[in-house]
Design a protein around this motif. Structure first.
Motif, PDB file in Angstrom:
ATOM      1  N   LEU A 265       0.829  -1.209   0.000  1.00 22.17           N
ATOM      2  CA  LEU A 265       0.000   0.000   0.000  1.00 22.17           C
ATOM      3  C   LEU A 265       0.867   1.265   0.000  1.00 22.17           C
ATOM      4  CD1 LEU A 265      -2.690   1.520   0.305  1.00 22.17           C
ATOM      5  CD2 LEU A 265      -2.600   1.042   2.766  1.00 22.17           C
ATOM      6  N   ASP A 266       1.858   1.314   0.859  1.00 20.12           N
ATOM      7  CA  ASP A 266       2.721   2.501   0.912  1.00 20.12           C
ATOM      8  C   ASP A 266       3.521   2.688  -0.375  1.00 20.12           C
ATOM      9  OD1 ASP A 266       1.807   3.188   3.395  1.00 20.12           O
ATOM     10  OD2 ASP A 266       3.529   2.384   4.504  1.00 20.12           O
ATOM     11  N   LYS A 267       3.938   1.578  -0.960  1.00 22.87           N
ATOM     12  CA  LYS A 267       4.689   1.698  -2.210  1.00 22.87           C
ATOM     13  C   LYS A 267       3.799   2.209  -3.340  1.00 22.87           C
ATOM     14  CE  LYS A 267       7.750  -1.756  -3.117  1.00 22.87           C
ATOM     15  NZ  LYS A 267       8.066  -3.204  -3.084  1.00 22.87           N
ATOM     16  N   VAL A 268       2.565   1.708  -3.378  1.00 20.90           N
ATOM     17  CA  VAL A 268       1.625   2.211  -4.385  1.00 20.90           C
ATOM     18  C   VAL A 268       1.327   3.690  -4.119  1.00 20.90           C
ATOM     19  CG1 VAL A 268      -0.788   2.103  -5.139  1.00 20.90           C
ATOM     20  CG2 VAL A 268       0.586   0.022  -5.053  1.00 20.90           C
ATOM     21  N   ALA A 269       1.163   4.039  -2.839  1.00 21.38           N
ATOM     22  CA  ALA A 269       0.860   5.443  -2.497  1.00 21.38           C
ATOM     23  C   ALA A 269       2.008   6.368  -2.924  1.00 21.38           C
ATOM     24  CB  ALA A 269       0.579   5.582  -1.004  1.00 21.38           C
ATOM     25  N   ALA A 270       3.241   5.856  -2.814  1.00 23.53           N
ATOM     26  CA  ALA A 270       4.386   6.669  -3.223  1.00 23.53           C
ATOM     27  C   ALA A 270       4.415   6.847  -4.740  1.00 23.53           C
ATOM     28  CB  ALA A 270       5.683   6.022  -2.741  1.00 23.53           C
ATOM     29  N   ALA A 271       3.822   5.870  -5.451  1.00 22.39           N
ATOM     30  CA  ALA A 271       3.886   5.923  -6.916  1.00 22.39           C
ATOM     31  C   ALA A 271       2.664   6.588  -7.543  1.00 22.39           C
ATOM     32  CB  ALA A 271       4.022   4.502  -7.475  1.00 22.39           C
ATOM     33  N   SER A 272       1.560   6.659  -6.801  1.00 20.49           N
ATOM     34  CA  SER A 272       0.329   7.168  -7.430  1.00 20.49           C
ATOM     35  C   SER A 272      -0.628   7.783  -6.420  1.00 20.49           C
ATOM     36  CB  SER A 272      -0.377   6.012  -8.147  1.00 20.49           C
ATOM     37  OG  SER A 272      -1.695   6.368  -8.469  1.00 20.49           O
ATOM     38  N   ASP A 273      -1.307   8.861  -6.859  1.00 20.94           N
ATOM     39  CA  ASP A 273      -2.328   9.496  -6.017  1.00 20.94           C
ATOM     40  C   ASP A 273      -3.704   8.879  -6.224  1.00 20.94           C
ATOM     41  OD1 ASP A 273      -0.618  11.265  -4.867  1.00 20.94           O
ATOM     42  OD2 ASP A 273      -0.936  12.845  -6.370  1.00 20.94           O
ATOM     43  N   ASN A 274      -3.800   7.940  -7.136  1.00 23.53           N
ATOM     44  CA  ASN A 274      -5.099   7.343  -7.450  1.00 23.53           C
ATOM     45  C   ASN A 274      -5.638   6.562  -6.239  1.00 23.53           C
ATOM     46  OD1 ASN A 274      -7.152   5.648  -8.300  1.00 23.53           O
ATOM     47  ND2 ASN A 274      -6.191   5.183 -10.272  1.00 23.53           N
ATOM     48  N   LEU A 275      -6.695   7.115  -5.644  1.00 27.44           N
ATOM     49  CA  LEU A 275      -7.265   6.532  -4.419  1.00 27.44           C
ATOM     50  C   LEU A 275      -7.702   5.083  -4.625  1.00 27.44           C
ATOM     51  CD1 LEU A 275      -8.250   7.141  -1.497  1.00 27.44           C
ATOM     52  CD2 LEU A 275     -10.425   7.850  -2.499  1.00 27.44           C
ATOM     53  N   TRP A 276      -8.236   4.798  -5.797  1.00 25.86           N
ATOM     54  CA  TRP A 276      -8.801   3.452  -6.019  1.00 25.86           C
ATOM     55  C   TRP A 276      -7.709   2.449  -6.314  1.00 25.86           C
ATOM     56  CZ3 TRP A 276     -12.881   3.803  -3.492  1.00 25.86           C
ATOM     57  CH2 TRP A 276     -13.500   5.044  -3.401  1.00 25.86           C
ATOM     58  N   LEU A 277      -6.614   2.903  -6.856  1.00 24.46           N
ATOM     59  CA  LEU A 277      -5.449   2.020  -6.996  1.00 24.46           C
ATOM     60  C   LEU A 277      -4.922   1.676  -5.593  1.00 24.46           C
ATOM     61  CD1 LEU A 277      -3.344   0.550  -8.651  1.00 24.46           C
ATOM     62  CD2 LEU A 277      -2.145   2.701  -9.013  1.00 24.46           C
ATOM     63  N   ARG A 278      -4.972   2.650  -4.691  1.00 24.32           N
ATOM     64  CA  ARG A 278      -4.560   2.397  -3.307  1.00 24.32           C
ATOM     65  C   ARG A 278      -5.499   1.383  -2.645  1.00 24.32           C
ATOM     66  NH1 ARG A 278      -2.400   8.119  -0.894  1.00 24.32           N
ATOM     67  NH2 ARG A 278      -0.969   8.596  -2.602  1.00 24.32           N
ATOM     68  N   TRP A 279      -6.796   1.495  -2.932  1.00 21.80           N
ATOM     69  CA  TRP A 279      -7.729   0.495  -2.398  1.00 21.80           C
ATOM     70  C   TRP A 279      -7.426  -0.887  -2.967  1.00 21.80           C
ATOM     71  CZ3 TRP A 279     -10.779   0.015   1.635  1.00 21.80           C
ATOM     72  CH2 TRP A 279     -11.176   1.172   2.315  1.00 21.80           C
ATOM     73  N   ALA A 280      -7.083  -0.944  -4.229  1.00 17.03           N
ATOM     74  CA  ALA A 280      -6.733  -2.236  -4.829  1.00 17.03           C
ATOM     75  C   ALA A 280      -5.517  -2.826  -4.110  1.00 17.03           C
ATOM     76  CB  ALA A 280      -6.465  -2.073  -6.318  1.00 17.03           C
ATOM     77  N   ALA A 281      -4.560  -1.960  -3.764  1.00 15.49           N
ATOM     78  CA  ALA A 281      -3.376  -2.435  -3.042  1.00 15.49           C
ATOM     79  C   ALA A 281      -3.782  -2.978  -1.671  1.00 15.49           C
ATOM     80  CB  ALA A 281      -2.369  -1.301  -2.885  1.00 15.49           C
ATOM     81  N   LEU A 282      -4.668  -2.270  -0.994  1.00 14.39           N
ATOM     82  CA  LEU A 282      -5.095  -2.706   0.343  1.00 14.39           C
ATOM     83  C   LEU A 282      -5.800  -4.067   0.276  1.00 14.39           C
ATOM     84  CD1 LEU A 282      -5.285  -1.695   3.359  1.00 14.39           C
ATOM     85  CD2 LEU A 282      -7.662  -1.137   2.825  1.00 14.39           C
ATOM     86  N   LEU A 283      -6.512  -4.279  -0.828  1.00 12.58           N
ATOM     87  CA  LEU A 283      -7.354  -5.482  -0.902  1.00 12.58           C
ATOM     88  C   LEU A 283      -6.767  -6.604  -1.759  1.00 12.58           C
ATOM     89  CD1 LEU A 283     -10.839  -3.716  -1.228  1.00 12.58           C
ATOM     90  CD2 LEU A 283      -9.812  -4.717   0.815  1.00 12.58           C
ATOM     91  N   HIS A 284      -5.562  -6.405  -2.297  1.00 16.24           N
ATOM     92  CA  HIS A 284      -5.101  -7.371  -3.299  1.00 16.24           C
ATOM     93  C   HIS A 284      -4.975  -8.797  -2.748  1.00 16.24           C
ATOM     94  CE1 HIS A 284      -1.076  -6.739  -1.595  1.00 16.24           C
ATOM     95  NE2 HIS A 284      -0.667  -7.781  -2.279  1.00 16.24           N
ATOM     96  N   ASP A 285      -4.630  -8.916  -1.474  1.00 10.51           N
ATOM     97  CA  ASP A 285      -4.484 -10.259  -0.880  1.00 10.51           C
ATOM     98  C   ASP A 285      -5.596 -10.581   0.115  1.00 10.51           C
ATOM     99  OD1 ASP A 285      -2.272 -11.088  -2.245  1.00 10.51           O
ATOM    100  OD2 ASP A 285      -0.818 -10.532  -0.693  1.00 10.51           O
ATOM    101  N   ILE A 286      -6.711  -9.888   0.015  1.00  7.93           N
ATOM    102  CA  ILE A 286      -7.740  -9.969   1.058  1.00  7.93           C
ATOM    103  C   ILE A 286      -8.273 -11.404   1.255  1.00  7.93           C
ATOM    104  CG2 ILE A 286      -9.791  -9.406  -0.355  1.00  7.93           C
ATOM    105  CD1 ILE A 286      -8.989  -7.903   3.097  1.00  7.93           C
TER     106      ILE A 286
END
Ligand code: ATP
Ligand code: MG
Length: 483
Positions: A265-286
């Motif tokens: 999540l933090d790595k994606v946040a560092a690479a992109s401001d896209n909120l929904w991409l960040r949600w995808a990162a949070l949920l990718h291994d859910i």
């Protein structure tokens, strides 16, 4: 700190003079004062007066003259002035008391001290006078300046009462800690853990606002870790909590998927401001906890966790009051596809690359950002090798996409043409024929070949006992030859 020079904008003097004219005290309060210290841009400005906020707002509006617009809410005793794209809020100092079942307090008029004491954190409980006599004088009853310097979030009064009265403040504490990268004072933190169950009286919409502010922060993991450690996650997001921890069987453990998710999540946040991409990162291994198995020879496996995870996403979005439109579909798609680029690193065939370009469409770059972040091994050499192979896959994608333009690819013969060709209406057969056409073309080296498409369609049609209309067939064949 010298507030006289910090409060540069003319509005502060205008409000002070208006207040003097009415014989009232007026102060800038709350977030604006905090953000002055932090040199953080703050958009809205809140003013408190000991007296009627509405009267003061009207006076200010009058003084500002043309272009100022004042609206007020008699029932709440609040008013708002809009002027040249800025919004100023006015309210009379108030005293609040709570009952157990609601976060809506009983409100009475109060003194400045009453008003400051009802505020959530010491850093949000400061006021600066704007009356001409005392312009720029700071009122800091609870050590807000100290806490700003120590970078600490702390409630002005007993934290147990503060959080039990209005449980939203627990999320606000964590949200400010995340946005500002502050620590939460140990007593305040312990009180959050004790009162976590109180969030039952909160609406999910209020929680959603805070959570998305956490997600939009520079390092969202700060907030999620705090929510895990205080037990808030157990209350409203058990699926995420379940990622936490390591199980060991026969001396073999798997990685802590919560910590892994935080890193991604933090790595994606560092690479992109896209909120929904960040949600995808949070949920990718859910779905890892629900798919986890121990196999004596293979060790820990999480078969299909991407697919099952993608199915879990809408339920989570619905519960958390996140949007159920194309944004949830986007998150689902990324969760489902998140293993595919890695698989390509191991075995890269043209048809697999084509398929991934086709399936991810316009979200291919986002998928690659997620996948790059997903490589979190402690072994630096392994990470380097993986990322290097990744670049090879990217290059291959570029080449193949350039050739066949698969981003928004559609099979050359569409459903309407299939129906015309065989003289049939919308039916299961049309779907089957179209699917056969699509699948085979993606496997082939020439996905845009109309002749091949026609051949595939006729082949499947025959299998289904359908006969092509000779005229339609002629028309398509002519077009194919002409291309
Ligand atoms: P931001 O605008 O960046 O979210 P803020 O501190 O300005 O931060 P607002 O929600 O705009 O937050 O609230 C303004 C002020 O009102 C806060 O600074 C705080 O003093 C007070 N406040 C807001 N919500 C609460 C609450 N739930 N309990 C107590 N005080 C609150
Ligand atoms: Mg604000």
């Amino acid at each position: 700190m010298d507030f006289k020079s910090k409060l540069k904008a003319k509005i502060f003097h205008t409000v002070g003079e208006a207040a003097d004219g009415l014989g009232m005290e007026a102060y800038v309060v709350g977030g604006y004062v905090r953000d002055l210290f932090l040199d953080r841009g703050s958009k809205d400005i809140d003013f408190v007066t000991v007296g009627s906020g509405i009267e003061l707002a009207q006076k200010v509006s009058e003084k500002l003259g043309r272009g100022a617009k004042c609206t007020y809410f008699k029932n709440f005793g609040t008013a708002q002035v809009k002027f040249r794209g800025k919004e100023y809020e006015f309210v009379g100092a108030r005293k609040e008391s709570y009952n157990r079942d609601s976060r809506n307090p009983i409100v009475e008029n109060g003194t400045l001290d009453d008003d400051i004491s009802r505020r959530d954190f010491t850093i949000n409980a400061m006021a600066v006078s704007v009356n001409p006599e005392s312009f720029g004088q700071l009122v800091d009853r609870f050590g807000g300046v100290d806490d700003l310097e120590r970078r600490v979030i702390r409630t002005p009064l007993d934290p147990d009462i503060t959080f039990s009265d209005d449980p939203l403040r627990m999320f606000r504490a964590i949200r400010f800690a995340t946005q500002l990268d502050f620590a939460i004072d140990p007593d305040t933190l312990a009180a959050i853990a004790r009162n976590a169950h109180r969030i039952e009286i909160l609406s999910r919409e209020r929680i959603e606002v805070e959570i998305n502010k956490i997600m939009a922060s520079k390092k969202p993991s700060i907030g999620w870790m705090l929510m895990r450690d205080t037990g808030l996650l157990d209350q409203f997001f058990p699926e995420l909590k379940a990622l936490s921890g390591v199980e060991i069987v026969k001396g073999r453990g798997h990685k802590d998927n919560f910590l892994h998710t935080m890193e991604v999540l933090d790595k994606v946040a560092a690479a992109s401001d896209n909120l929904w991409l960040r949600w995808a990162a949070l949920l990718h291994d859910i779905a890892k906890p629900v798919t986890k198995r121990f196999d004596p020879s293979a060790g820990w496996t999480f078969h299909n966790h991407n697919f099952i995870g993608s199915k879990m996403v809408p339920k989570i979005f619905r519960r958390l009051k996140l949007p159920l439109d194309e944004r949830v579909k986007y998150v689902q798609k990324l969760v489902e596809l998140h293993m595919r680029p890695i698989a390509l690193v191991e075995e890269v065939t043209d048809s697999a690359v084509r398929r991934l370009i086709f399936e991810s469409g316009n979200d291919l770059e986002d998928l690659m950002t997620l996948c790059r972040a997903d490589i979190t091994s402690k072994n630096a050499e392994k990470v380097r090798r993986h990322l290097e192979n990744f670049e090879l896959v990217m290059e291959k994608m570029r080449v193949i996409n350039e050739k066949d333009n698969l981003r928004n690819w559609q099979p050359p013969i569409d459903g309407a043409q299939i129906m015309k060709l065989f003289g049939i209406g919308q039916s299961r057969e049309v779907g089957e024929i179209k699917n056969h056409e699509k699948e085979c073309l993606l496997e082939s080296d020439t996905p845009n070949d109309l002749n091949l498409a026609l051949k595939l369609i006729l082949e499947k049609g025959e299998e289904l006992g359908l006969k092509p209309d000779p005229e339609e067939l002629q028309a398509i064949s002519t077009e194919a030859t002409a291309r």
